[in-house]
Design an enzyme around this catalytic site. Structure first.
Site, mmCIF file in Angstrom:
data_model
loop_
_atom_site.group_PDB
_atom_site.id
_atom_site.type_symbol
_atom_site.label_atom_id
_atom_site.label_comp_id
_atom_site.label_asym_id
_atom_site.label_seq_id
_atom_site.Cartn_x
_atom_site.Cartn_y
_atom_site.Cartn_z
ATOM 1 N N ASP A 1 -4.736 -1.043 -1.253
ATOM 2 C CA ASP A 1 -6.140 -1.349 -1.529
ATOM 3 C C ASP A 1 -6.357 -1.653 -3.008
ATOM 4 O OD1 ASP A 1 -7.063 -0.940 1.136
ATOM 5 O OD2 ASP A 1 -6.871 1.206 0.822
ATOM 6 N N HIS B 1 -1.523 7.638 -0.242
ATOM 7 C CA HIS B 1 -1.395 7.202 1.149
ATOM 8 C C HIS B 1 -0.673 8.305 1.914
ATOM 9 C CE1 HIS B 1 -0.578 4.854 4.739
ATOM 10 N NE2 HIS B 1 -1.317 3.871 4.254
#
Length: 455
Positions: A393, A345
């Protein structure tokens, strides 16, 4: 227009009232309030009716008040002032409160309403008008069977907006009332898992809510195990997580699984200025009504690099379980030049705190064991050569795979959750000067004059 310095007859740069307001990120009336309080000095334009302000003095005031509308940092990325989410040191905060701790102790509705109002209301439940739900269901039912959940949600927003004659009222009270009804309307507009239709409307003219329970009984209480995890079954079924579960899977939920879903919703409410949130703020800046703001966010969310990312992680985990190991699946992704889904990320150097919180809860869900092990094996396999960590996710994929949900379930959870965040940003943006998000284009086409085109 006269040169500002010439208009004032001085050498220093002078700003008009409008420019000063834009620099400070306030309304023009506030600029004159600063003058009346002695925080800013002004000069009249000779022969004119307006006032000008010293640019250096305006900048100094902006630094003192923190109200400057920051244009661009050294990186060149646009910056928008917001008091909603802070990401700092691999942690993130809602209005200064650790978001993972907040989601662990309160339900999605409680966190969302607190984010909007600043007041925590234990046991709050959002309810949807039967008329809005009926219109949204009819509109969603007219779509082709192959449509995805985000398609359905976008249509449902438009249908719900059409039933609300007060949607153009941008007062805080009206926006809050609309938000509390829109979110459950979106959930109820979705078909049941396995193609079944949505449940019937409640006899009291509302959909959702606590099913006739008193507020204290419906709330059930909260606990550190995660918002919905401490609720009674009846109370949980009255919340957004309980209403959303049968839209995602035909499996009956247990309390730990609902805890994961409810916490995921709360964790995903906002995450700084993601692409969909920026789109929502641009719409709000143009004074679009809240339904249109949510529509703008949903339009961007559908991109494969945003809300749909969890679906890729779901398919990868399913393949890992099918093939009996992560190594061949990771190898296939790298051989094809594709990044391994669910890892890394840009805002965190370590593990995504949202993923960590959900993994901790998933460890208490017995049927999640195989998918959770597969996710950890993927992380360990990739860690041999990189420093990528799990993101949210991947955690959503563990939930969806282990609960018999389709690959797009994570995107649905994301969309419902983030609707509350888009509303929070809309409320913030409605308090700013309108149309402030109007960048200037850098024209790179042919210089005029050019001849008229010919057939």
């Amino acid at each position: 227009m006269k040169d500002r310095a010439e208009a004032d007859g001085r050498d220093g740069l002078r700003l008009t009232t409008r420019e000063t307001a834009e620099r400070l990120g306030v309304k023009p009336e506030t600029v004159y309030a600063y003058v009346s309080r002695g925080q800013l000095s002004s000069s009249r334009i000779p022969g004119g009716r307006g006032s000008t302000f010293d640019a250096a003095e305006v900048e100094a005031l902006a630094r003192r008040t923190g109200r400057r509308e920051a244009a661009s940092p050294a990186s060149g990325d646009p910056v928008v002032r917001t008091g909603i989410t802070l990401i700092d040191g691999d942690r993130y905060y809602f209005r200064g409160v650790d978001a993972t701790e907040l989601a662990a102790r309160h339900t999605y509705e409680e966190v969302a309403d607190w984010l909007w109002t600043g007041a925590l209301v234990p046991g709050i439940r959002f309810t949807a008008p039967a008329q809005a739900v009926a219109a949204a269901r009819r509109a969603v039912g007219a779509l082709p069977a192959h449509c995805g959940s985000t398609d359905r949600l976008r249509v449902a927003v438009v249908a719900a907006a059409a039933t609300d004659p007060l949607r153009f009222d941008l007062s805080r009270e009206a926006v809050l009332a609309g938000a509390r009804s829109l979110i459950p309307t979106l959930v109820e507009a979705l078909p049941g898992a396995g193609g079944g239709g949505p449940s019937d409307a409640a006899g009291d003219g509302t959909i959702g809510g606590a099913g006739g329970l008193g507020e204290a009984e419906a709330a059930g209480g909260t606990g550190a195990a995660g918002g919905a995890g401490a609720l009674s079954e009846a109370g949980a079924s009255g919340g957004i997580a309980g209403q959303l579960w049968p839209k995602l899977t035909a499996r009956r939920p247990d309390e730990p699984s609902l805890a994961v879903l409810d916490t995921a919703l709360a964790l995903l409410i906002d995450h700084d200025l993601a692409a969909s949130t920026l789109a929502a703020r641009v719409a709000a800046s143009a004074r679009a009504h809240p339904y249109a703001v949510v529509s703008a966010g949903l339009g961007v969310l559908e991109g494969p690099l945003h809300g749909a990312a969890s679906g890729l992680a779901h398919r990868m985990l399913a393949e890992v379980l099918q093939r009996g190991g992560a190594a061949p699946v990771v190898a296939d992704h790298l051989r094809a030049g594709r990044p391994v889904p669910g890892l890394g990320h840009r805002l965190y150097t370590g593990e995504d705190p949202r993923a960590r919180a959900l993994f901790d809860l998933l460890a208490h869900v017995p049927q999640a064991g195989p998918a959770l092990s597969a996710a950890r094996e993927v992380v360990a396999t990739v860690a041999r050569d990189t420093t990528l960590h799990a993101n949210v996710d991947l955690a959503l994929a563990v939930l969806s795979v282990s609960s018999g949900m389709p690959a797009e379930a994570g995107e649905t959870v994301f969309a419902i959750a983030r609707t509350a965040g888009w509303i929070a940003h809309a409320l913030e943006e409605y308090g700013e000067s309108p149309l402030r998000m109007r960048p200037s284009g850098h024209y790179t086409g042919p210089r005029p004059p050019q001849p008229l085109p010919t057939p």
